[in-house]
Motif scaffolding. Structure first.
Motif, PDB file in Angstrom:
ATOM      1  N   ASP A 150      27.997  22.024   4.215  1.00 57.43           N
ATOM      2  CA  ASP A 150      29.298  21.446   3.871  1.00 57.43           C
ATOM      3  C   ASP A 150      30.232  21.546   5.072  1.00 57.43           C
ATOM      4  N   LYS A 151      30.393  20.458   5.778  1.00 55.69           N
ATOM      5  CA  LYS A 151      31.224  20.443   6.985  1.00 55.69           C
ATOM      6  C   LYS A 151      32.716  20.557   6.681  1.00 55.69           C
ATOM      7  N   THR A 152      33.091  20.459   5.412  1.00 57.77           N
ATOM      8  CA  THR A 152      34.521  20.517   5.080  1.00 57.77           C
ATOM      9  C   THR A 152      35.032  21.951   4.942  1.00 57.77           C
ATOM     10  N   ILE A 153      34.138  22.938   4.917  1.00 53.96           N
ATOM     11  CA  ILE A 153      34.578  24.328   4.818  1.00 53.96           C
ATOM     12  C   ILE A 153      35.339  24.692   6.094  1.00 53.96           C
ATOM     13  N   PRO A 154      36.592  25.122   6.000  1.00 55.83           N
ATOM     14  CA  PRO A 154      37.371  25.434   7.207  1.00 55.83           C
ATOM     15  C   PRO A 154      36.774  26.610   7.978  1.00 55.83           C
ATOM     16  N   VAL A 155      36.720  26.465   9.285  1.00 53.70           N
ATOM     17  CA  VAL A 155      36.267  27.532  10.171  1.00 53.70           C
ATOM     18  C   VAL A 155      37.498  28.096  10.876  1.00 53.70           C
TER      19      VAL A 155
END
Length: 218
Positions: free
Chosen positions: A41-46
């Motif tokens: 899930d690329k939308t999870i904030p890093v």
């Protein structure tokens, strides 16, 4: 946990409507978890805890990895300006009180972030220190949040094999002898007889910044 188990747990959190984030120091060994997250899930904030003391190479590496993996990175900074981060003698806190410096620049900002989120995806490994060895895969954090430690049972060999399999980039300072890379004033090269994290806060009887000691609920 293998990739499938990590993916399944993240999907469970998502189905439950949990608000998630991960933090990363953007060291070479940190990139494995970021790559796994990018596959799920690329939308999870890093969250990059930007203390203002990082090596320029770390900041450049962060931008490179974020672009390559398609990740959403967010810089998290202290609310206390640097000119106020001084001891009674006028010296910056990293020279006189590194614990308080870490508190202002790392622990306090993340503590505030936990008030707004449900799940903190954290890449700690049990083989990194005695503190981390005592942790569990799921652990309570302040403000009702949960720490999720999917890499807890991974070791250096597993990290290396994953890096090799996916040809992941390495932090540019690694080839210069830096293996545990944090803030520039408190990081040194690793000597052959040293454990990895002994290169941090060298000579200060300190191996943790507080994120994994203060932000754990009993």
């Amino acid at each position: 946990m293998n990739f499938e188990a990590i993916r399944d747990q993240l999907e469970i959190y998502k189905a439950e409507g949990k608000k998630m984030f991960t933090t990363s120091s953007f060291q070479s060994h940190s990139i494995v978890l970021l790559h796994i997250i990018s596959r799920v899930d690329k939308t999870i904030p890093v969250i990059f805890i930007n203390t203002g003391y990082h090596f320029p190479e770390t900041v450049e590496f962060k931008d490179r990895v974020a672009a390559e993996f398609g990740l959403k990175t967010v810089d998290l900074r202290s609310n206390t300006p640097k000119f106020m981060q001084r001891g009674p003698d006028g010296r910056l806190l990293f020279t006189s009180d590194p614990d308080h410096c870490c508190y202002l620049n790392k622990t306090q900002p993340v503590d505030a972030l936990l008030m707004q989120n449900d799940i903190w995806i954290n890449g700690v490994r049990a083989d990194q220190s005695a503190v981390r060895k005592s942790m569990k895969v799921e652990q309570k954090a302040p403000h009702g949040a949960i720490r999720f430690h999917p890499m807890l049972d991974w070791n250096a060999k597993m990290i290396y094999e994953y890096q090799k399999e996916y040809n992941l980039p390495k932090h540019p300072l690694e080839n210069s002898g830096y293996l545990s890379i944090g803030c520039e004033p408190c990081t040194r090269k690793v000597d052959p007889e040293m454990m990895e994290r002994e290169a941090r806060w060298y000579g200060m009887n300190k191996t943790e910044c507080g994120l994994h000691t203060d932000l754990v609920s009993k």
